[in-house]
Write a protein that holds these residues in place. Structure first.
Motif: not given
Length: 298
Positions: A268-274
């Motif tokens: 669940p750590y495949n979110y986008n970095l802004l």
């Protein structure tokens, strides 16, 4: 054609004499004469008629000279406009930034900005993203540069503006080039939790590790360091694997030389970095802040 030739022509028109024009411009008469002759040859038109009475424009030359004077006028207007813009900014710009930004694109941004605005004194404070937000909120700095995994930055006060740099990155697991993991297209943290880990000791990674441990058990961490280069060096030597954002691996020599491989971290750590800048909406240095942000290039 160049501006020097155009300036020579302008001076000759005003003085009606090459010798006087040369004296006014502190160059030799032959330099002006040769320069104008080269331009006439380039245009295929005789601009001036030389005689004992002076240097007089030909009929064709008059048409060209009008255009030349228009060009020089516009060039001077442009110079004045640029000078007006740059001289309108002065004073000091205080910036707080997260380490990942400080080590990647910020030096290049500062170099480009300083070239155009050498009169601005830029002060840099390197702290973690949560502390950056506090510094901006407390009005201690003009601008904060942060990385975030939520669309609006972090949980920001309504008085703080978040301006995205339109960069989206990911969290990666970095592994040695000869590791069997290097062939993977994606890795789940739960599948590699027993591998030896070298951790970049920052709040973001520590929070992620703590959250993971609450659900799946602890990682096998052999040591932590606040030096990201030590993490990459240790991984390249085959002593462990690590976690690092794609921003911190941008143009990285370890990655480009193949000494380490970066594998995207899966659910669940495949979110986008802004990545973005934050500042108070009513900050006095608003115009200077906006101008600096124009120079950011990731």
């Amino acid at each position: 054609m160049n501006f020097e030739q155009l300036e020579y022509i302008k001076e000759v028109i005003e003085t009606q004499s090459m010798s006087i024009a040369a004296e006014n411009l502190h160059v030799s008469q032959s330099a002006i004469s040769q320069s104008i002759s080269m331009l006439e040859k380039e245009f295929g038109v005789q601009i001036f008629k030389r005689s004992r009475l002076g240097t007089i424009p030909t009929e064709e030359g008059k048409k060209i000279i009008r255009k030349i004077l228009e060009i020089l006028k516009k060039a001077n207007e442009l110079k004045e406009e640029v000078q007006s813009i740059t001289s309108s900014f002065n004073g000091e710009l205080k910036i707080a930034t997260s380490p990942s930004i400080f080590m990647t694109f910020l030096p290049r941004t500062l170099s480009r900005f300083r070239k155009d605005f050498p009169q601005i004194n830029v002060m840099i404070k390197e702290i973690e993203s949560k502390e950056v937000i506090k510094e901006v909120g407390n009005n201690n700095v003009d601008l904060g540069l942060i990385t975030s995994f939520t669309p609006d930055g972090e949980k920001l006060s309504e008085h703080i503006t978040f301006q995205s740099f339109h960069y989206q990155g990911k969290i990666n697991i970095i592994v040695p080039k000869n590791s069997e993991l290097a062939l993977s297209k994606e890795l789940l943290l739960s599948d590699v939790k027993d591998y030896p880990f070298v951790i970049y000791d920052r709040s973001f990674y520590n929070n992620l590790i703590e959250e993971f441990a609450n659900h799946y058990g602890p990682l096998n961490i052999i040591f932590k360091t606040t030096n990201s280069e030590v993490v990459k060096k240790t991984v390249s030597e085959g002593l462990g694997i690590g976690l690092m954002t794609s921003l911190m691996l941008k143009d990285d020599p370890y990655l480009e030389s193949g000494r380490i491989t970066a594998i995207p971290l899966g659910y669940p750590y495949n979110y986008n970095l802004l990545v973005g800048g934050i500042y108070l909406k009513n900050r006095g240095q608003y115009r200077l802040i906006k101008k600096f942000l124009e120079y950011v290039e990731i």
